[in-house]
Every structure is written in structure tokens, then in C-alpha cells.
Design a protein around this motif. Structure first.
Motif, short mmCIF file in Angstrom:
data_model
loop_
_atom_site.label_atom_id
_atom_site.label_comp_id
_atom_site.label_asym_id
_atom_site.label_seq_id
_atom_site.Cartn_x
_atom_site.Cartn_y
_atom_site.Cartn_z
N LYS A 85 0.84 -1.21 0.00
CA LYS A 85 0.00 0.00 0.00
C LYS A 85 0.87 1.26 0.00
CE LYS A 85 -3.51 2.29 2.77
NZ LYS A 85 -4.25 2.24 4.03
N PHE A 86 1.90 1.27 0.84
CA PHE A 86 2.83 2.39 0.89
C PHE A 86 3.57 2.57 -0.44
CE2 PHE A 86 7.24 3.81 1.72
CZ PHE A 86 6.96 5.09 2.15
N SER A 87 4.03 1.48 -1.01
CA SER A 87 4.75 1.55 -2.29
C SER A 87 3.85 2.06 -3.41
CB SER A 87 5.30 0.18 -2.68
OG SER A 87 6.23 -0.25 -1.73
N SER A 88 2.60 1.64 -3.40
CA SER A 88 1.66 2.12 -4.42
C SER A 88 1.42 3.62 -4.29
CB SER A 88 0.33 1.37 -4.30
OG SER A 88 0.50 0.01 -4.58
N GLN A 92 2.87 6.02 -7.10
CA GLN A 92 1.68 6.55 -7.77
C GLN A 92 1.17 5.63 -8.87
OE1 GLN A 92 2.71 10.52 -8.95
NE2 GLN A 92 2.70 11.27 -6.84
N ARG A 93 1.24 4.33 -8.60
CA ARG A 93 0.67 3.31 -9.48
C ARG A 93 0.46 2.06 -8.65
NH1 ARG A 93 5.10 -0.17 -11.05
NH2 ARG A 93 7.06 0.87 -10.63
N ASP A 94 -0.41 1.21 -9.11
CA ASP A 94 -0.63 -0.05 -8.40
C ASP A 94 0.56 -0.97 -8.62
OD1 ASP A 94 -3.07 0.68 -7.38
OD2 ASP A 94 -4.21 -0.17 -9.04
N VAL A 95 1.13 -1.45 -7.54
CA VAL A 95 2.24 -2.40 -7.62
C VAL A 95 1.89 -3.63 -6.80
CG1 VAL A 95 4.04 -0.67 -8.00
CG2 VAL A 95 3.48 -1.36 -5.70
#
Length: 137
Positions: A85-88, A92-95
């Protein structure tokens, strides 16, 4: 960027700045250190962690091995949910977890291949065993 993959902060930072990064680790939960670089890891041969099976398994041990690998996916998603969630948000994209792990330049595996089961590894995976060994007194 030299980082430890447990919290995924280093991988997120490296992806944000488009830098190559190196994972330095002892092991990775859910067998992800073999799944992310796409190493073959057949369930019928390679025992999962905490099953206490050897590489010569009976049919029921192989079934147990397969069930444990399915359970690993469930608890791994829960373990890394906040990091993803933090990485996304930062990127600024779903990962997904594998999106972050697939971009690893080099995997420095901090265990000795002598104590592991024989399996193929990718060229960017380097065994550096003995790094935590204290000198004998």
C-alpha cells in the motif's frame, strides 16, 4: 541501493528514483527469493520451510508441501499488505510484491549452498555464505 527486502522501503526508494538495487538477505518468507527471479522450484522436489521434509518425499508429504505453498501466499499477502500500500502511494501506481521484487539487480543470498537443497538459480543470484560466522575460540 543495498537493501534488506523485509520492509520493502529500499526497493520502493530504488524504484522511485529508478536506481538499481541489491537485496542482501538470509532468506525470504514464502519462498519469494526463488519465485521473484523465476527460478524453478518444483513442489514435488523442493521442501517448503517448516515442513521438515527432505528432498525425498512420500506422496502425502508432497501433498503437504503443496498445501503449505498455498498457505504461504495467504500469509505473505497479509504480511506485506502495508508495504505494498505504501509503495503504491509513493510510486503513484498499483504495484504488487512481485513487481517490486522482479526489478532487483542482484540477490546476495547470505546462506551457504552446501546446506540448501540443490536447485537451479538465476545468474543474478550470488551465494555469499559465512558472512555471519564468528571466529571460533
Amino acid at each position: 541501493v543495498l537493501t534488506d527486502p523485509i520492509l520493502m522501503c529500499g526497493a520502493t526508494l530504488a524504484n522511485y528514483f529508478s536506481l538499481p538495487f541489491v537485496f542482501f538477505m538470509r532468506g525470504f518468507p514464502c519462498n519469494l527469493h526463488y519465485e521473484a527471479p523465476q527460478c524453478p522450484s518444483p513442489l514435488s522436489y523442493t521442501p517448503r520451510l517448516f515442513t521438515f521434509n527432505s528432498d525425498r518425499m512420500t506422496f502425502f508429504q508432497r501433498v503437504e508441501n503443496a498445501l503449505v505453498s498455498l498457505l504461504e501466499l495467504v500469509y505473505c499477502d497479509g504480511f506485506y499488505a502495508d508495504a505494498i500500500k505504501f509503495s503504491s502511494e509513493v510510486l503513484q501506481r498499483d504495484v504488487s510484491l512481485l513487481d517490486l521484487l522482479n526489478s532487483t539487480s542482484i540477490w546476495l543470498l547470505r546462506f551457504d549452498f552446501v546446506f540448501e537443497y540443490v536447485r537451479p538459480v538465476m545468474p543474478n543470484m550470488v551465494f555469499i555464505g559465512g558472512i555471519n560466522c564468528a571466529q571460533r575460540k
